[in-house]
Design a protein around this motif. Structure first.
Motif, PDB file in Angstrom:
ATOM      1  N   GLY A 132       0.814  -1.213   0.000  1.00 28.28           N
ATOM      2  CA  GLY A 132       0.000   0.000   0.000  1.00 28.28           C
ATOM      3  C   GLY A 132       0.844   1.258   0.000  1.00 28.28           C
ATOM      4  O   GLY A 132       0.490   2.262  -0.634  1.00 28.28           O
ATOM      5  N   THR A 133       1.977   1.215   0.691  1.00 27.08           N
ATOM      6  CA  THR A 133       2.872   2.377   0.734  1.00 27.08           C
ATOM      7  C   THR A 133       3.445   2.690  -0.642  1.00 27.08           C
ATOM      8  O   THR A 133       3.474   3.847  -1.082  1.00 27.08           O
ATOM      9  CB  THR A 133       4.013   2.120   1.733  1.00 27.08           C
ATOM     10  OG1 THR A 133       3.458   1.922   3.045  1.00 27.08           O
ATOM     11  CG2 THR A 133       4.975   3.291   1.765  1.00 27.08           C
ATOM     12  N   VAL A 134       3.902   1.649  -1.340  1.00 24.14           N
ATOM     13  CA  VAL A 134       4.445   1.844  -2.689  1.00 24.14           C
ATOM     14  C   VAL A 134       3.381   2.425  -3.615  1.00 24.14           C
ATOM     15  O   VAL A 134       3.635   3.375  -4.378  1.00 24.14           O
ATOM     16  CB  VAL A 134       4.983   0.512  -3.248  1.00 24.14           C
ATOM     17  CG1 VAL A 134       5.362   0.666  -4.721  1.00 24.14           C
ATOM     18  CG2 VAL A 134       6.184   0.043  -2.441  1.00 24.14           C
ATOM     19  N   LEU A 135       2.177   1.877  -3.548  1.00 22.44           N
ATOM     20  CA  LEU A 135       1.088   2.366  -4.393  1.00 22.44           C
ATOM     21  C   LEU A 135       0.722   3.808  -4.041  1.00 22.44           C
ATOM     22  O   LEU A 135       0.410   4.617  -4.924  1.00 22.44           O
ATOM     23  CB  LEU A 135      -0.133   1.458  -4.254  1.00 22.44           C
ATOM     24  CG  LEU A 135       0.021   0.033  -4.792  1.00 22.44           C
ATOM     25  CD1 LEU A 135      -1.222  -0.794  -4.463  1.00 22.44           C
ATOM     26  CD2 LEU A 135       0.270   0.052  -6.297  1.00 22.44           C
ATOM     27  N   LEU A 136       0.762   4.134  -2.741  1.00 19.76           N
ATOM     28  CA  LEU A 136       0.448   5.503  -2.311  1.00 19.76           C
ATOM     29  C   LEU A 136       1.461   6.493  -2.869  1.00 19.76           C
ATOM     30  O   LEU A 136       1.088   7.537  -3.431  1.00 19.76           O
ATOM     31  CB  LEU A 136       0.433   5.562  -0.784  1.00 19.76           C
ATOM     32  CG  LEU A 136       0.242   6.950  -0.162  1.00 19.76           C
ATOM     33  CD1 LEU A 136      -1.077   7.574  -0.592  1.00 19.76           C
ATOM     34  CD2 LEU A 136       0.331   6.860   1.355  1.00 19.76           C
ATOM     35  N   PHE A 137       2.749   6.200  -2.715  1.00 19.93           N
ATOM     36  CA  PHE A 137       3.783   7.098  -3.239  1.00 19.93           C
ATOM     37  C   PHE A 137       3.647   7.261  -4.758  1.00 19.93           C
ATOM     38  O   PHE A 137       3.788   8.361  -5.296  1.00 19.93           O
ATOM     39  CB  PHE A 137       5.176   6.563  -2.904  1.00 19.93           C
ATOM     40  CG  PHE A 137       5.517   6.640  -1.444  1.00 19.93           C
ATOM     41  CD1 PHE A 137       4.772   7.419  -0.574  1.00 19.93           C
ATOM     42  CD2 PHE A 137       6.597   5.930  -0.934  1.00 19.93           C
ATOM     43  CE1 PHE A 137       5.091   7.496   0.778  1.00 19.93           C
ATOM     44  CE2 PHE A 137       6.921   5.999   0.417  1.00 19.93           C
ATOM     45  CZ  PHE A 137       6.164   6.781   1.271  1.00 19.93           C
TER      46      PHE A 137
ATOM     47  N   ALA B  58      -7.110   7.938  -5.656  1.00 21.29           N
ATOM     48  CA  ALA B  58      -6.296   6.837  -5.136  1.00 21.29           C
ATOM     49  C   ALA B  58      -5.537   7.183  -3.857  1.00 21.29           C
ATOM     50  O   ALA B  58      -5.494   6.353  -2.929  1.00 21.29           O
ATOM     51  CB  ALA B  58      -5.330   6.353  -6.215  1.00 21.29           C
ATOM     52  N   PRO B  59      -4.920   8.368  -3.726  1.00 17.20           N
ATOM     53  CA  PRO B  59      -4.189   8.638  -2.476  1.00 17.20           C
ATOM     54  C   PRO B  59      -5.081   8.561  -1.232  1.00 17.20           C
ATOM     55  O   PRO B  59      -4.654   8.022  -0.199  1.00 17.20           O
ATOM     56  CB  PRO B  59      -3.654  10.063  -2.691  1.00 17.20           C
ATOM     57  CG  PRO B  59      -3.525  10.196  -4.167  1.00 17.20           C
ATOM     58  CD  PRO B  59      -4.697   9.437  -4.725  1.00 17.20           C
ATOM     59  N   PHE B  60      -6.288   9.096  -1.320  1.00 22.02           N
ATOM     60  CA  PHE B  60      -7.194   9.052  -0.171  1.00 22.02           C
ATOM     61  C   PHE B  60      -7.583   7.610   0.145  1.00 22.02           C
ATOM     62  O   PHE B  60      -7.538   7.180   1.307  1.00 22.02           O
ATOM     63  CB  PHE B  60      -8.444   9.883  -0.463  1.00 22.02           C
ATOM     64  CG  PHE B  60      -9.433   9.926   0.671  1.00 22.02           C
ATOM     65  CD1 PHE B  60      -9.155  10.634   1.830  1.00 22.02           C
ATOM     66  CD2 PHE B  60     -10.642   9.251   0.574  1.00 22.02           C
ATOM     67  CE1 PHE B  60     -10.067  10.675   2.878  1.00 22.02           C
ATOM     68  CE2 PHE B  60     -11.557   9.287   1.620  1.00 22.02           C
ATOM     69  CZ  PHE B  60     -11.270  10.005   2.770  1.00 22.02           C
ATOM     70  N   LEU B  61      -7.948   6.839  -0.875  1.00 23.99           N
ATOM     71  CA  LEU B  61      -8.369   5.457  -0.654  1.00 23.99           C
ATOM     72  C   LEU B  61      -7.220   4.605  -0.130  1.00 23.99           C
ATOM     73  O   LEU B  61      -7.416   3.750   0.751  1.00 23.99           O
ATOM     74  CB  LEU B  61      -8.915   4.872  -1.951  1.00 23.99           C
ATOM     75  CG  LEU B  61     -10.185   5.549  -2.503  1.00 23.99           C
ATOM     76  CD1 LEU B  61     -10.571   4.948  -3.854  1.00 23.99           C
ATOM     77  CD2 LEU B  61     -11.337   5.432  -1.511  1.00 23.99           C
ATOM     78  N   LEU B  62      -6.017   4.827  -0.639  1.00 26.61           N
ATOM     79  CA  LEU B  62      -4.869   4.051  -0.166  1.00 26.61           C
ATOM     80  C   LEU B  62      -4.499   4.417   1.269  1.00 26.61           C
ATOM     81  O   LEU B  62      -4.094   3.548   2.056  1.00 26.61           O
ATOM     82  CB  LEU B  62      -3.672   4.276  -1.099  1.00 26.61           C
ATOM     83  CG  LEU B  62      -3.789   3.603  -2.470  1.00 26.61           C
ATOM     84  CD1 LEU B  62      -2.734   4.133  -3.427  1.00 26.61           C
ATOM     85  CD2 LEU B  62      -3.669   2.084  -2.330  1.00 26.61           C
ATOM     86  N   THR B  63      -4.650   5.693   1.629  1.00 27.69           N
ATOM     87  CA  THR B  63      -4.403   6.098   3.018  1.00 27.69           C
ATOM     88  C   THR B  63      -5.414   5.442   3.947  1.00 27.69           C
ATOM     89  O   THR B  63      -5.068   4.974   5.034  1.00 27.69           O
ATOM     90  CB  THR B  63      -4.452   7.621   3.152  1.00 27.69           C
ATOM     91  OG1 THR B  63      -3.515   8.208   2.250  1.00 27.69           O
ATOM     92  CG2 THR B  63      -4.090   8.050   4.565  1.00 27.69           C
ATOM     93  N   LEU B  64      -6.683   5.392   3.517  1.00 29.67           N
ATOM     94  CA  LEU B  64      -7.691   4.677   4.302  1.00 29.67           C
ATOM     95  C   LEU B  64      -7.315   3.205   4.440  1.00 29.67           C
ATOM     96  O   LEU B  64      -7.522   2.606   5.506  1.00 29.67           O
ATOM     97  CB  LEU B  64      -9.060   4.796   3.639  1.00 29.67           C
ATOM     98  CG  LEU B  64      -9.745   6.161   3.663  1.00 29.67           C
ATOM     99  CD1 LEU B  64     -11.119   6.063   3.017  1.00 29.67           C
ATOM    100  CD2 LEU B  64      -9.864   6.701   5.079  1.00 29.67           C
TER     101      LEU B  64
END
Length: 335
Positions: free
Chosen positions: A244-249, A259-265
């Motif tokens: 999830g961290t890799v996808l967020l960055f 995507a950033p909001f959903l990945l942070t959730l």
């Protein structure tokens, strides 16, 4: 070990769901309050507040449900946890009151808007900090003798609880930044991207430090994480957090909006899963189990009937309000 999922356990999952729903829904608007002093006075601040104005008060419904449910179905846990954590919990409630009043009055009383902005930002910061401190103190353990809290007034204040408090502040600010990315455009969205790029490493680092420290707080935490069947989750959760961290960055670098909001959730959800692995089946870690704290079965059944109707209604009107006020927000918006 196969656990018997009785009414008490079902209620524990309901309360856990309410707490997680609160963190998800109120976390991003507390995060906007934390970021508020860094936004430009005028259009940017008005746009940020308009993005949460239709939903912020409804988000706190879940906090009421979680606290009220704890009192109704786990009265022993309520009687132990509240005296141990009176100071941070009272500070949190007062911060939420100041924040709520400031939210409305800054629109109705423009003459004193700078003061209301300070109250809004300060209340948001204090509420986030005290929620993290409460979590950290609960994880470290509460001194219980017999069926009552036996510790002191300042037992909640430790380096670990303060670190967890600051970690929650960073995480909520990250949620707030990614919410603004999704709901705004132009210079404010650009600013939110910059904040998210700075806050994402801090959030992930905080998750790593707290996760690494938690198994050493209690022997039971260590056993649940590194003995079967917990070791399976112990391997899976960090792997998912890393993915999830890799996808967020990457989503921030590619300037994705949702995507950033959903990945942070998603990262918050994985933290919540890790917390559940550490604590379950206790409700007061290391002291009281779910079964020991539960109210009589007749009471659990009675309250469950109401919850069966109430929770779907809350979910329905929450989903409807988010749907109605979807899309981009400007400085005129809701107010």
């Amino acid at each position: 070990m196969i656990y018997d999922f009785d009414l008490a356990t079902i209620w524990a999952f309901i309360i856990a769901f309410a707490v997680f729903a609160y963190v998800v829904m109120d976390g991003f608007d507390l995060g906007i309050g934390i970021l508020f002093p860094t936004l430009q006075v005028g259009r940017e601040r008005d746009t940020a507040m308009n993005s949460i104005a239709p939903v912020w008060d409804g988000n706190e419904t879940w906090l009421v449900l979680g606290g009220g449910g704890l009192l109704a179905v786990f009265p022993l846990a309520y009687a132990i946890i509240l005296p141990a954590l009176y100071a941070p919990i009272i500070a949190m409630v007062l911060a939420l009151v100041f924040r709520g009043v400031a939210f409305e009055f800054r629109w109705r009383d423009p003459r004193h808007r700078p003061a209301w902005d300070v109250a809004f930002a300060g209340g948001s910061l204090l509420a986030a900090l005290t929620q993290g401190i409460t979590l950290g103190a609960l994880l470290e353990g509460i001194h219980v003798e017999g069926r009552a809290y036996a510790g002191g007034w300042w037992d909640w204040l430790t380096p670990f609880s303060l670190f967890v408090g600051l970690s929650v502040v960073a995480g909520y600010a990250m949620l707030g930044a990614t919410w603004l990315i999704m709901r705004t455009e132009g210079p404010l969205q650009d600013r939110a991207y910059r904040y998210a790029r700075r806050l994402s490493p801090a959030t992930v680092a905080s998750i790593a430090v707290v996760s690494a420290a938690t198994p050493f707080l209690e022997q039971e935490y260590w056993r649940r994480w590194f003995e079967m069947p917990g070791v399976i989750a112990a391997a899976l959760v960090p792997l998912l957090v890393g993915t999830g961290t890799v996808l967020l960055f990457r989503s921030l670098d590619d300037r994705h909006e949702r995507a950033p909001f959903l990945l942070t959730l998603g990262l918050f959800f994985l933290c919540f899963v890790g917390l559940g692995i550490s604590i379950f089946p206790d409700i007061v870690p290391g002291a009281v189990t779910i079964a020991e704290a539960a109210a009589p079965e007749s009471s659990l059944k009675f309250v469950l009937v109401g919850a069966v109707f109430l929770i779907p209604m809350i979910l329905a009107y929450t989903a409807w309000s988010y749907w109605v006020f979807r899309g981009k927000t400007d400085h005129e918006g809701y107010h």
